[in-house]
Design a protein around this motif. Structure first.
Motif, PDB file in Angstrom:
ATOM      1  N   GLU A  33     -19.324 -33.697 -12.299  1.00  0.00           N
ATOM      2  CA  GLU A  33     -19.347 -34.859 -12.182  1.00  0.00           C
ATOM      3  C   GLU A  33     -20.105 -35.768 -10.957  1.00  0.00           C
ATOM      4  O   GLU A  33     -20.987 -36.463 -11.111  1.00  0.00           O
ATOM      5  CB  GLU A  33     -18.107 -35.740 -12.993  1.00  0.00           C
ATOM      6  CG  GLU A  33     -17.790 -34.902 -13.949  1.00  0.00           C
ATOM      7  CD  GLU A  33     -17.521 -33.904 -14.244  1.00  0.00           C
ATOM      8  OE1 GLU A  33     -17.210 -33.030 -12.994  1.00  0.00           O
ATOM      9  OE2 GLU A  33     -17.901 -33.086 -15.376  1.00  0.00           O
ATOM     10  N   ILE A  36     -24.016 -35.284 -10.343  1.00  0.00           N
ATOM     11  CA  ILE A  36     -24.887 -36.426 -11.444  1.00  0.00           C
ATOM     12  C   ILE A  36     -24.742 -37.715 -11.213  1.00  0.00           C
ATOM     13  O   ILE A  36     -25.811 -38.149 -10.774  1.00  0.00           O
ATOM     14  CB  ILE A  36     -24.338 -36.140 -13.081  1.00  0.00           C
ATOM     15  CG1 ILE A  36     -24.462 -34.512 -13.186  1.00  0.00           C
ATOM     16  CG2 ILE A  36     -24.761 -37.085 -13.622  1.00  0.00           C
ATOM     17  CD1 ILE A  36     -24.056 -34.954 -14.976  1.00  0.00           C
ATOM     18  N   ALA A  37     -23.433 -37.732 -10.160  1.00  0.00           N
ATOM     19  CA  ALA A  37     -23.856 -39.468  -9.488  1.00  0.00           C
ATOM     20  C   ALA A  37     -24.495 -39.443  -8.209  1.00  0.00           C
ATOM     21  O   ALA A  37     -25.023 -39.807  -7.707  1.00  0.00           O
ATOM     22  CB  ALA A  37     -22.071 -39.198  -8.518  1.00  0.00           C
ATOM     23  N   ILE A  41     -27.673 -41.830  -7.915  1.00  0.00           N
ATOM     24  CA  ILE A  41     -27.630 -42.549  -7.165  1.00  0.00           C
ATOM     25  C   ILE A  41     -29.074 -42.929  -6.238  1.00  0.00           C
ATOM     26  O   ILE A  41     -29.873 -43.421  -6.087  1.00  0.00           O
ATOM     27  CB  ILE A  41     -26.272 -42.616  -5.905  1.00  0.00           C
ATOM     28  CG1 ILE A  41     -25.218 -43.107  -6.333  1.00  0.00           C
ATOM     29  CG2 ILE A  41     -27.239 -43.150  -4.476  1.00  0.00           C
ATOM     30  CD1 ILE A  41     -23.495 -42.325  -5.392  1.00  0.00           C
ATOM     31  N   TYR A 106     -25.512 -53.237   0.896  1.00  0.00           N
ATOM     32  CA  TYR A 106     -24.750 -54.383   0.188  1.00  0.00           C
ATOM     33  C   TYR A 106     -24.518 -56.112   0.459  1.00  0.00           C
ATOM     34  O   TYR A 106     -24.993 -57.341   0.127  1.00  0.00           O
ATOM     35  CB  TYR A 106     -23.006 -54.340  -0.498  1.00  0.00           C
ATOM     36  CG  TYR A 106     -22.736 -54.717  -1.736  1.00  0.00           C
ATOM     37  CD1 TYR A 106     -23.110 -55.054  -2.825  1.00  0.00           C
ATOM     38  CD2 TYR A 106     -21.465 -56.281  -1.112  1.00  0.00           C
ATOM     39  CE1 TYR A 106     -22.876 -55.962  -4.267  1.00  0.00           C
ATOM     40  CE2 TYR A 106     -21.447 -56.708  -2.117  1.00  0.00           C
ATOM     41  CZ  TYR A 106     -21.528 -56.617  -3.441  1.00  0.00           C
ATOM     42  OH  TYR A 106     -21.460 -56.964  -4.200  1.00  0.00           O
ATOM     43  N   GLU A 130     -26.789 -52.330  -8.774  1.00  0.00           N
ATOM     44  CA  GLU A 130     -27.162 -50.792  -8.199  1.00  0.00           C
ATOM     45  C   GLU A 130     -25.729 -50.287  -7.119  1.00  0.00           C
ATOM     46  O   GLU A 130     -25.420 -49.198  -6.969  1.00  0.00           O
ATOM     47  CB  GLU A 130     -28.216 -50.161  -8.539  1.00  0.00           C
ATOM     48  CG  GLU A 130     -28.508 -50.299 -10.375  1.00  0.00           C
ATOM     49  CD  GLU A 130     -29.891 -50.726  -9.683  1.00  0.00           C
ATOM     50  OE1 GLU A 130     -30.980 -50.858 -10.997  1.00  0.00           O
ATOM     51  OE2 GLU A 130     -30.932 -50.013  -8.956  1.00  0.00           O
ATOM     52  N   TYR A 133     -21.724 -50.716  -6.709  1.00  0.00           N
ATOM     53  CA  TYR A 133     -21.713 -49.465  -7.887  1.00  0.00           C
ATOM     54  C   TYR A 133     -21.841 -47.778  -6.969  1.00  0.00           C
ATOM     55  O   TYR A 133     -20.823 -47.555  -6.390  1.00  0.00           O
ATOM     56  CB  TYR A 133     -23.133 -48.758  -8.809  1.00  0.00           C
ATOM     57  CG  TYR A 133     -22.026 -48.477 -10.036  1.00  0.00           C
ATOM     58  CD1 TYR A 133     -22.174 -49.856 -10.813  1.00  0.00           C
ATOM     59  CD2 TYR A 133     -21.496 -47.218 -10.752  1.00  0.00           C
ATOM     60  CE1 TYR A 133     -21.770 -49.342 -12.857  1.00  0.00           C
ATOM     61  CE2 TYR A 133     -20.993 -46.894 -12.040  1.00  0.00           C
ATOM     62  CZ  TYR A 133     -20.896 -48.513 -12.660  1.00  0.00           C
ATOM     63  OH  TYR A 133     -20.913 -48.482 -14.423  1.00  0.00           O
ATOM     64  N   LEU A 135     -21.323 -48.322  -3.564  1.00  0.00           N
ATOM     65  CA  LEU A 135     -20.601 -49.058  -1.932  1.00  0.00           C
ATOM     66  C   LEU A 135     -19.399 -48.056  -3.057  1.00  0.00           C
ATOM     67  O   LEU A 135     -18.059 -47.923  -2.400  1.00  0.00           O
ATOM     68  CB  LEU A 135     -20.524 -50.597  -1.979  1.00  0.00           C
ATOM     69  CG  LEU A 135     -19.742 -50.879  -1.434  1.00  0.00           C
ATOM     70  CD1 LEU A 135     -19.705 -50.271  -0.136  1.00  0.00           C
ATOM     71  CD2 LEU A 135     -20.102 -52.479  -0.487  1.00  0.00           C
ATOM     72  N   ARG A 136     -19.131 -48.958  -4.426  1.00  0.00           N
ATOM     73  CA  ARG A 136     -17.592 -48.477  -4.976  1.00  0.00           C
ATOM     74  C   ARG A 136     -16.862 -46.823  -5.048  1.00  0.00           C
ATOM     75  O   ARG A 136     -16.411 -45.917  -3.983  1.00  0.00           O
ATOM     76  CB  ARG A 136     -16.970 -49.523  -6.126  1.00  0.00           C
ATOM     77  CG  ARG A 136     -15.985 -49.186  -6.679  1.00  0.00           C
ATOM     78  CD  ARG A 136     -15.523 -49.778  -7.500  1.00  0.00           C
ATOM     79  NE  ARG A 136     -17.134 -50.417  -8.403  1.00  0.00           N
ATOM     80  CZ  ARG A 136     -16.846 -49.505  -9.807  1.00  0.00           C
ATOM     81  NH1 ARG A 136     -15.528 -49.116 -10.165  1.00  0.00           N
ATOM     82  NH2 ARG A 136     -17.714 -49.839 -10.614  1.00  0.00           N
ATOM     83  N   TRP A 137     -18.654 -46.569  -5.135  1.00  0.00           N
ATOM     84  CA  TRP A 137     -18.253 -45.049  -5.683  1.00  0.00           C
ATOM     85  C   TRP A 137     -17.915 -44.441  -4.181  1.00  0.00           C
ATOM     86  O   TRP A 137     -16.983 -43.586  -3.984  1.00  0.00           O
ATOM     87  CB  TRP A 137     -19.421 -44.316  -6.083  1.00  0.00           C
ATOM     88  CG  TRP A 137     -19.477 -42.975  -6.292  1.00  0.00           C
ATOM     89  CD1 TRP A 137     -19.281 -42.406  -7.334  1.00  0.00           C
ATOM     90  CD2 TRP A 137     -20.635 -42.016  -5.355  1.00  0.00           C
ATOM     91  NE1 TRP A 137     -19.547 -40.124  -6.665  1.00  0.00           N
ATOM     92  CE2 TRP A 137     -20.147 -40.570  -5.958  1.00  0.00           C
ATOM     93  CE3 TRP A 137     -20.910 -41.437  -4.161  1.00  0.00           C
ATOM     94  CZ2 TRP A 137     -20.255 -39.815  -4.829  1.00  0.00           C
ATOM     95  CZ3 TRP A 137     -21.103 -41.095  -3.453  1.00  0.00           C
ATOM     96  CH2 TRP A 137     -21.117 -39.683  -4.062  1.00  0.00           C
ATOM     97  N   SER A 139     -16.775 -46.011  -1.578  1.00  0.00           N
ATOM     98  CA  SER A 139     -15.787 -46.152  -0.535  1.00  0.00           C
ATOM     99  C   SER A 139     -14.098 -45.275  -0.831  1.00  0.00           C
ATOM    100  O   SER A 139     -13.488 -44.683  -0.476  1.00  0.00           O
ATOM    101  CB  SER A 139     -15.779 -47.545  -1.005  1.00  0.00           C
ATOM    102  OG  SER A 139     -16.642 -48.376  -0.130  1.00  0.00           O
ATOM    103  N   GLU A 140     -14.455 -44.623  -2.371  1.00  0.00           N
ATOM    104  CA  GLU A 140     -13.641 -44.539  -3.200  1.00  0.00           C
ATOM    105  C   GLU A 140     -13.072 -43.040  -2.884  1.00  0.00           C
ATOM    106  O   GLU A 140     -12.480 -42.551  -1.826  1.00  0.00           O
ATOM    107  CB  GLU A 140     -13.084 -44.352  -4.606  1.00  0.00           C
ATOM    108  CG  GLU A 140     -13.241 -45.766  -4.990  1.00  0.00           C
ATOM    109  CD  GLU A 140     -13.547 -45.577  -6.672  1.00  0.00           C
ATOM    110  OE1 GLU A 140     -13.355 -46.502  -7.817  1.00  0.00           O
ATOM    111  OE2 GLU A 140     -13.549 -44.461  -7.171  1.00  0.00           O
ATOM    112  N   ILE A 143     -12.355 -42.496   1.154  1.00  0.00           N
ATOM    113  CA  ILE A 143     -10.870 -43.095   1.438  1.00  0.00           C
ATOM    114  C   ILE A 143      -9.761 -41.704   0.609  1.00  0.00           C
ATOM    115  O   ILE A 143      -9.213 -41.294   1.653  1.00  0.00           O
ATOM    116  CB  ILE A 143     -10.050 -44.317   0.323  1.00  0.00           C
ATOM    117  CG1 ILE A 143     -10.629 -45.196   1.295  1.00  0.00           C
ATOM    118  CG2 ILE A 143      -8.895 -44.029   0.187  1.00  0.00           C
ATOM    119  CD1 ILE A 143     -10.618 -46.615   0.341  1.00  0.00           C
ATOM    120  N   ARG A 144     -10.551 -40.944  -0.061  1.00  0.00           N
ATOM    121  CA  ARG A 144      -9.990 -39.896  -0.755  1.00  0.00           C
ATOM    122  C   ARG A 144     -10.361 -39.096  -0.569  1.00  0.00           C
ATOM    123  O   ARG A 144      -9.110 -38.470   0.567  1.00  0.00           O
ATOM    124  CB  ARG A 144     -11.188 -39.447  -2.147  1.00  0.00           C
ATOM    125  CG  ARG A 144     -10.394 -38.596  -2.868  1.00  0.00           C
ATOM    126  CD  ARG A 144     -11.638 -38.380  -4.566  1.00  0.00           C
ATOM    127  NE  ARG A 144     -11.216 -39.601  -5.863  1.00  0.00           N
ATOM    128  CZ  ARG A 144     -12.310 -39.832  -6.235  1.00  0.00           C
ATOM    129  NH1 ARG A 144     -13.878 -40.098  -5.641  1.00  0.00           N
ATOM    130  NH2 ARG A 144     -11.764 -40.768  -7.245  1.00  0.00           N
TER     131      ARG A 144
END
Ligand SMILES: [Zn+2]
Lengths: 249, 166
Positions: A33, A36-37, A41, A106, A130, A133, A135-137, A139-140, A143-144
């Motif tokens: 996954e 693919i991400a 991008i 962004y 886009e 998207y 940035l959100r991905w 950023s997560e 943190i993770r």
């Protein structure tokens, strides 16, 4: 070459080179996954690069095309920031590079939506969803990994150490940016820097990562002075057109 | 060429026959990517907008439009690409959404959700295109093409693509 052409090439080179770097993960991602991400991008960034190069090519005129700009310019003619040419390293380093760039992009694109150059504003309007998207991905993931295991935290610290010196350049205006900023075409990088720092401090706090202070700032990319990395990237990216000029699918 | 309304409607009908090469049940009209049709004195101009900037289908779609119009007797034609206003899934027709679902792809929700910057937001509720259950979960935010996310149904267990909001 006008300041606008230089600026468009700077924006386009940032996205092309980061796209090329991210695409190196294709088939090597940590899980399917995320493979693919990162390649999605990469594709978005390549699309942005095409729009920006095409626009630059119409301004340059003559024989210039999006392809000639991507495939036939030399290292010193590329104006991308040093950050995007840095190696992928491990997943932590790729994530941090993407995060630093997306957060910057962004904030920058939000300003460029109001650019007095209508075609640049249109390209940005098309791209910004886009970028949100990405940035959100990323950023997560910061943190993770930062607030993850001892191992992932350690790797993020190492990534910060590797990359931080290259983040300052994003906010140091080149001569062409200064010219265009006065004309209302380019954005005020000081404002973007503040936004970037504020958002990054919040993300890093959540990721339990320390925000580096007073780090040496490495610059040059915006003027065509690159790290040794870019030559290797272009060697691969441009190989086909250099070896077989004009080759088509 | 006579510039009449009837001609325009005829050409729109021809355009409805052209499908997205990656989602062959959707016509380019269903997708909402045809933004304008201009009949010049001796030339037909079709104005389209890309779904995603890097969408590799756009070049192919442009070529298909040109070949298609030529075969219908409009050899002088051109395709122009506009970027603004940016394409959104809200432009997809209701008929297009039905076709997507029948094809096994969950269509974009009518009201945009989950497009904001909020981190770790709960995945958008998406209905399974196979058994209509809302009991589904997101497997990956990125899918087989730029416009899709990957979901799985918790009832019938089928994995499926979701055409994400944009
Ligand atoms: Zn189901």
């Amino acid at each position: 070459m006008t300041p606008l052409i230089k600026y468009l090439l700077h924006l386009a080179d940032n996205t092309l080179i980061l796209s090329q770097r991210n695409s190196e993960w294709c088939g090597h991602g940590p899980v399917l996954e995320q493979d693919i991400a990162i390649t999605n991008i990469s594709l978005d960034l390549l699309g942005q690069a095409r729009n920006l190069y095409s626009y630059a090519a119409t301004l340059i005129g003559g024989e210039a095309t999006e392809d000639s700009l991507a495939y036939l310019r030399k290292e010193r003619e590329f104006r991308n920031c040093l950050l995007v040419e840095q190696p992928n390293g491990d997943w932590a380093q790729t994530i941090l590079r993407q995060y630093c760039f997306s957060q910057y992009q962004y904030a920058l694109y939000q300003e460029l939506l109001n650019s007095k150059d209508p075609q640049l504003a249109a390209i940005v309007e098309k791209s910004i969803k886009e970028v949100a998207y990405h940035l959100r991905w990323s950023s997560e993931w910061v943190i993770r990994l930062g607030d993850g295991t001892e191992e992932s935290h350690r790797r993020m610290l190492k990534a910060i150490e590797e990359l931080w010196a290259y983040t300052g350049e994003l906010f140091e205006a080149a001569d062409y940016e200064k010219d265009l900023q006065q004309e209302g075409i380019a954005a005020d990088l000081e404002k973007i820097k503040q936004e970037w720092q504020l958002k990054t401090e919040a993300i890093f706090a959540e990721a339990t990562l320390p925000m580096p202070r007073n780090v040496f700032v490495q610059t040059g990319g915006k003027q065509g002075i690159h790290t040794e990395q870019l030559g290797f990237i272009l060697t691969e990216l441009q190989y086909m057109q250099r070896a077989y000029p004009g080759a088509k699918w | 060429m006579v510039n009449t309304k009837a001609d325009k409607e005829k050409i729109y009908e021809y355009l409805r026959e052209i499908v997205d090469p990656e989602i062959p049940v959707l016509s380019i009209m269903d997708m909402g990517i045809v933004r304008d049709l201009i009949l010049h004195d001796d030339e037909v101009e079709v104005v389209i907008t890309p779904t995603y900037t890097g969408c590799p289908a756009m070049d192919m779609i442009s070529m298909q439009i040109r070949m298609h119009l030529s075969s219908y007797g409009f050899p002088k034609n051109k395709v122009t690409m506009v970027l603004s206003p940016a394409w959104t899934t809200e432009w997809m027709t209701e008929e297009g959404k039905k076709k997507l679902k029948a094809y096994g792809i969950a269509p974009p929700n009518p009201r945009q959700q989950g497009c904001d910057e909020k981190l770790f937001a709960e995945a958008e509720a998406v209905q399974c295109p196979h058994c209509d259950s809302w009991h589904t979960h997101r497997v990956s935010e990125f899918g087989s093409t730029a416009c899709k996310a990957l979901y799985q149904c918790d009832d019938c267990k089928e994995p499926f693509d979701h055409f994400k909001c944009h």
